[in-house]
Design an enzyme around this catalytic site. Structure first.
Site, PDB file in Angstrom:
ATOM      1  N   ASP A  60       1.555  -5.283  11.123  1.00  0.00           N
ATOM      2  CA  ASP A  60       2.017  -6.585  10.666  1.00  0.00           C
ATOM      3  C   ASP A  60       0.923  -7.103   9.750  1.00  0.00           C
ATOM      4  OD1 ASP A  60       4.263  -8.441  10.827  1.00  0.00           O
ATOM      5  OD2 ASP A  60       2.731  -9.874  11.453  1.00  0.00           O
ATOM      6  N   SER A  61       1.330  -7.545   8.588  1.00  0.00           N
ATOM      7  CA  SER A  61       0.345  -7.863   7.566  1.00  0.00           C
ATOM      8  C   SER A  61       0.822  -9.044   6.741  1.00  0.00           C
ATOM      9  CB  SER A  61       0.118  -6.635   6.678  1.00  0.00           C
ATOM     10  OG  SER A  61       1.346  -6.042   6.314  1.00  0.00           O
ATOM     11  N   PHE A  82       3.220  -3.681  -4.139  1.00  0.00           N
ATOM     12  CA  PHE A  82       4.412  -4.406  -3.707  1.00  0.00           C
ATOM     13  C   PHE A  82       4.004  -5.827  -3.311  1.00  0.00           C
ATOM     14  CE2 PHE A  82       3.881  -4.575   0.969  1.00  0.00           C
ATOM     15  CZ  PHE A  82       2.864  -3.650   1.140  1.00  0.00           C
ATOM     16  N   ASP A 142       0.949  -8.205  -4.527  1.00  0.00           N
ATOM     17  CA  ASP A 142      -0.087  -7.455  -5.249  1.00  0.00           C
ATOM     18  C   ASP A 142      -0.337  -7.947  -6.680  1.00  0.00           C
ATOM     19  OD1 ASP A 142      -0.946  -5.851  -3.191  1.00  0.00           O
ATOM     20  OD2 ASP A 142       0.336  -4.152  -3.709  1.00  0.00           O
ATOM     21  N   ARG A 195      -4.957  -2.716   4.641  1.00  0.00           N
ATOM     22  CA  ARG A 195      -4.325  -1.609   5.358  1.00  0.00           C
ATOM     23  C   ARG A 195      -5.286  -0.419   5.435  1.00  0.00           C
ATOM     24  NH1 ARG A 195      -0.211  -2.332   2.889  1.00  0.00           N
ATOM     25  NH2 ARG A 195       0.630  -3.773   4.428  1.00  0.00           N
TER      26      ARG A 195
HETATM   27  P1  ITT Z   1       8.095  -4.218   8.365  1.00  0.00           P
HETATM   28  O1  ITT Z   1       8.055  -5.475   9.213  1.00  0.00           O
HETATM   29  O2  ITT Z   1       9.377  -3.459   8.511  1.00  0.00           O
HETATM   30  O3  ITT Z   1       6.874  -3.362   8.541  1.00  0.00           O
HETATM   31  P2  ITT Z   1       7.634  -6.012   6.128  1.00  0.00           P
HETATM   32  O4  ITT Z   1       7.417  -5.796   4.670  1.00  0.00           O
HETATM   33  O5  ITT Z   1       8.586  -7.107   6.533  1.00  0.00           O
HETATM   34  O6  ITT Z   1       8.078  -4.631   6.786  1.00  0.00           O
HETATM   35  P3  ITT Z   1       5.552  -7.514   7.428  1.00  0.00           P
HETATM   36  O7  ITT Z   1       6.453  -8.220   8.355  1.00  0.00           O
HETATM   37  O8  ITT Z   1       4.233  -7.003   7.946  1.00  0.00           O
HETATM   38  O9  ITT Z   1       6.237  -6.238   6.787  1.00  0.00           O
HETATM   39  O10 ITT Z   1       5.300  -8.465   6.182  1.00  0.00           O
HETATM   40  C1  ITT Z   1       4.335  -8.124   5.274  1.00  0.00           C
HETATM   41  C2  ITT Z   1       4.495  -8.945   4.016  1.00  0.00           C
HETATM   42  O11 ITT Z   1       3.185  -9.361   3.588  1.00  0.00           O
HETATM   43  C3  ITT Z   1       5.064  -8.085   2.905  1.00  0.00           C
HETATM   44  O12 ITT Z   1       6.457  -8.202   2.812  1.00  0.00           O
HETATM   45  C4  ITT Z   1       4.343  -8.623   1.685  1.00  0.00           C
HETATM   46  O13 ITT Z   1       4.999  -9.779   1.251  1.00  0.00           O
HETATM   47  C5  ITT Z   1       2.985  -9.030   2.247  1.00  0.00           C
HETATM   48  N1  ITT Z   1       2.027  -7.896   2.183  1.00  0.00           N
HETATM   49  C6  ITT Z   1       1.525  -7.174   3.230  1.00  0.00           C
HETATM   50  N2  ITT Z   1       0.738  -6.183   2.773  1.00  0.00           N
HETATM   51  C7  ITT Z   1       0.746  -6.271   1.451  1.00  0.00           C
HETATM   52  C8  ITT Z   1       0.153  -5.512   0.417  1.00  0.00           C
HETATM   53  O14 ITT Z   1      -0.567  -4.434   0.670  1.00  0.00           O
HETATM   54  N3  ITT Z   1       0.363  -5.891  -0.848  1.00  0.00           N
HETATM   55  C9  ITT Z   1       1.122  -6.963  -1.130  1.00  0.00           C
HETATM   56  N4  ITT Z   1       1.753  -7.717  -0.232  1.00  0.00           N
HETATM   57  C10 ITT Z   1       1.565  -7.378   1.062  1.00  0.00           C
END
Ligand code: ITT
Length: 198
Positions: free
Chosen positions: A70-71, A153, A156, A182
């Site tokens: 979760d990020s 994505f 970014d 990550r």
């Molecule tokens: P899953 O829950 O299925 O893993 P998700 O994309 O919804 O997919 P999260 O709930 O962890 O994942 O939400 C992460 C969001 O935070 C993601 O949609 C981006 O908007 C942002 N994000 C996380 N990591 C990122 C990255 O490396 N670069 C850019 N944006 C990022």
């Protein structure tokens, strides 16, 4: 080669982790396991949501190593928003472009000197519903009002990591994969995974 499942619906995350784990691990995303449904992210922390995802997915995939992350992006001047709501900042069905537009709208109300923020990633590993290891990674940087680049994505194209003049949207994937939130969370996870490599 050992196999590991990254329980995410986000193909970009799978690609990044596959590149970072290298040849010792075969990484599969949930597109290969359409029967696995991720739970609603009801937690208020990255760790709580990573645990929710990894527990549910690993219970549905008996005997398999399962990772979930979760990020999100935390902006100081927005009191840590969008934070755990990063994927749905502009609403429940928001696209990455919608979320970036909302962030730019909020940032435009503030002086550029306060555009500090960070990406945060909590990565969790589980087997058969039991959480085995949890790691965290952070990358600090500066937000921009103008999108730069189309790589990566999410946010970014708006995030410029400290020490660089370009956003993650411009920097090559190899650079992002060395210093991202990550990458840092995975670095610690790799130490734990090492003895289990094929
Ligand atoms: P899953 O829950 O299925 O893993 P998700 O994309 O919804 O997919 P999260 O709930 O962890 O994942 O939400 C992460 C969001 O935070 C993601 O949609 C981006 O908007 C942002 N994000 C996380 N990591 C990122 C990255 O490396 N670069 C850019 N944006 C990022």
């Amino acid at each position: 080669m050992q196999s590991i499942i990254f329980a995410t619906s986000n193909a970009h995350k799978v690609q990044e982790v596959a590149e970072m784990l290298g040849d010792a691990w075969q990484v599969q995303g949930l597109t290969s396991f359409p029967q696995v449904e991720l739970p609603e992210e009801t937690g208020t922390t990255f760790e709580a949501n990573a645990i929710l995802k990894v527990e549910a997915a690993s219970l549905a995939l008996p005997g398999r190593w399962v990772l979930a992350d979760d990020s999100g992006l935390e902006v100081d001047a927005l009191h840590g928003e969008p934070g755990v709501y990063s994927a749905r900042y502009a609403g429940p069905k928001a696209t990455d472009a919608d979320n970036r537009a909302k962030l730019k709208h909020e940032l435009a109300k503030l002086p550029p000197s306060v555009f500090r923020g960070r990406f945060h990633c909590c990565l969790a590993l589980a087997k058969d519903g039991k959480v085995l290891h949890i790691t965290q990674g952070i990358v600090e940087g500066q937000l921009r009002l103008d999108e730069q680049g189309s790589g990566g994505f999410g946010y970014d194209p708006l995030f410029q990591p400290d020490g660089f003049d370009d956003t993650f949207g411009v920097l090559p994937a190899e650079i992002k994969n060395q210093l991202s939130h990550r990458a840092r969370a995975l670095q610690d996870m790799k130490i734990w995974l090492k003895p289990h490599e094929g």
